[in-house]
Design a protein around this motif. Sequence first.
Motif, PDB file in Angstrom:
ATOM      1  N   SER A  64      15.072  77.906   6.266  1.00 44.53           N
ATOM      2  CA  SER A  64      15.578  76.625   5.765  1.00 44.53           C
ATOM      3  C   SER A  64      15.000  75.474   6.583  1.00 44.53           C
ATOM      4  CB  SER A  64      17.105  76.586   5.860  1.00 44.53           C
ATOM      5  OG  SER A  64      17.501  76.514   7.226  1.00 44.53           O
ATOM      6  N   ILE A  65      15.012  74.300   6.005  1.00 42.29           N
ATOM      7  CA  ILE A  65      14.551  73.114   6.733  1.00 42.29           C
ATOM      8  C   ILE A  65      15.444  72.886   7.948  1.00 42.29           C
ATOM      9  CG2 ILE A  65      14.165  70.612   6.587  1.00 42.29           C
ATOM     10  CD1 ILE A  65      12.185  72.441   5.022  1.00 42.29           C
ATOM     11  N   TYR A  66      16.734  73.114   7.784  1.00 41.53           N
ATOM     12  CA  TYR A  66      17.695  72.982   8.890  1.00 41.53           C
ATOM     13  C   TYR A  66      17.278  73.882  10.061  1.00 41.53           C
ATOM     14  CZ  TYR A  66      22.249  73.242  11.285  1.00 41.53           C
ATOM     15  OH  TYR A  66      23.262  73.214  12.212  1.00 41.53           O
ATOM     16  N   ASP A  67      17.092  75.173   9.791  1.00 39.28           N
ATOM     17  CA  ASP A  67      16.712  76.113  10.861  1.00 39.28           C
ATOM     18  C   ASP A  67      15.311  75.830  11.398  1.00 39.28           C
ATOM     19  OD1 ASP A  67      19.150  77.480  10.734  1.00 39.28           O
ATOM     20  OD2 ASP A  67      18.417  78.828   9.166  1.00 39.28           O
ATOM     21  N   TRP A  68      14.412  75.424  10.505  1.00 38.42           N
ATOM     22  CA  TRP A  68      13.036  75.118  10.908  1.00 38.42           C
ATOM     23  C   TRP A  68      13.002  73.970  11.914  1.00 38.42           C
ATOM     24  CZ3 TRP A  68       9.796  70.821   9.904  1.00 38.42           C
ATOM     25  CH2 TRP A  68       8.439  71.016  10.121  1.00 38.42           C
ATOM     26  N   PHE A  99      15.358  68.880  15.920  1.00 43.88           N
ATOM     27  CA  PHE A  99      16.772  68.566  15.693  1.00 43.88           C
ATOM     28  C   PHE A  99      17.643  69.554  16.446  1.00 43.88           C
ATOM     29  CE2 PHE A  99      20.663  69.410  13.179  1.00 43.88           C
ATOM     30  CZ  PHE A  99      21.242  68.150  13.252  1.00 43.88           C
ATOM     31  N   LYS A 100      18.724  69.022  17.009  1.00 46.68           N
ATOM     32  CA  LYS A 100      19.713  69.865  17.672  1.00 46.68           C
ATOM     33  C   LYS A 100      21.100  69.375  17.245  1.00 46.68           C
ATOM     34  CE  LYS A 100      21.348  71.542  22.081  1.00 46.68           C
ATOM     35  NZ  LYS A 100      21.186  71.526  23.538  1.00 46.68           N
ATOM     36  N   PRO A 101      21.879  70.233  16.596  1.00 37.80           N
ATOM     37  CA  PRO A 101      23.226  69.812  16.195  1.00 37.80           C
ATOM     38  C   PRO A 101      24.032  69.399  17.429  1.00 37.80           C
ATOM     39  CG  PRO A 101      22.679  71.953  15.244  1.00 37.80           C
ATOM     40  CD  PRO A 101      21.609  71.616  16.221  1.00 37.80           C
ATOM     41  N   GLN A 150      27.820  68.876  12.040  1.00 37.89           N
ATOM     42  CA  GLN A 150      26.403  69.146  11.808  1.00 37.89           C
ATOM     43  C   GLN A 150      26.100  70.644  11.719  1.00 37.89           C
ATOM     44  OE1 GLN A 150      24.683  66.953  15.085  1.00 37.89           O
ATOM     45  NE2 GLN A 150      24.396  65.139  13.800  1.00 37.89           N
ATOM     46  N   LYS A 151      27.151  71.459  11.784  1.00 43.39           N
ATOM     47  CA  LYS A 151      27.014  72.916  11.659  1.00 43.39           C
ATOM     48  C   LYS A 151      27.737  73.438  10.423  1.00 43.39           C
ATOM     49  CE  LYS A 151      26.857  73.271  16.669  1.00 43.39           C
ATOM     50  NZ  LYS A 151      27.539  73.741  17.873  1.00 43.39           N
ATOM     51  N   PHE A 203      26.861  69.983   5.456  1.00 47.70           N
ATOM     52  CA  PHE A 203      25.781  69.307   6.165  1.00 47.70           C
ATOM     53  C   PHE A 203      24.462  70.059   5.975  1.00 47.70           C
ATOM     54  CE2 PHE A 203      23.077  68.415   9.811  1.00 47.70           C
ATOM     55  CZ  PHE A 203      23.145  67.032   9.897  1.00 47.70           C
ATOM     56  N   ILE A 204      24.493  71.376   6.171  1.00 49.91           N
ATOM     57  CA  ILE A 204      23.279  72.198   6.102  1.00 49.91           C
ATOM     58  C   ILE A 204      22.674  72.177   4.700  1.00 49.91           C
ATOM     59  CG2 ILE A 204      22.401  74.563   6.293  1.00 49.91           C
ATOM     60  CD1 ILE A 204      24.534  74.946   8.562  1.00 49.91           C
TER      61      ILE A 204
END
Length: 93
Positions: free
Chosen positions: A49-53, A60-62, A67-68, A72-73
Amino acid sequence: MNNELYVWVFQGSKASFPSAIFSSKEKAICWIKKHKVSGMLSKYPLDISIYDWTITKGFFKPKRDDQKTPKFIQNFSSVYIEDSQYIDGICDD
């Protein structure tokens, strides 16, 4: 060695969903020019995912609990995704 795989996603102007997905930028641009379409061409990583990428890449850091969350994801996007705007088949960058 970089083993990351990417696809190129074209989303037409005002479209709710992608119009086309390509294995290379060159193929995407040929299609865009051929059909003189308008929209955004974006490079997306495969199998992540873009989030994990963005987290993996250090972009990015939540920092907050919200943000978790799934909400949000599922809406997460990033300015670190390579993209180009096209108008009538011509790059507008």
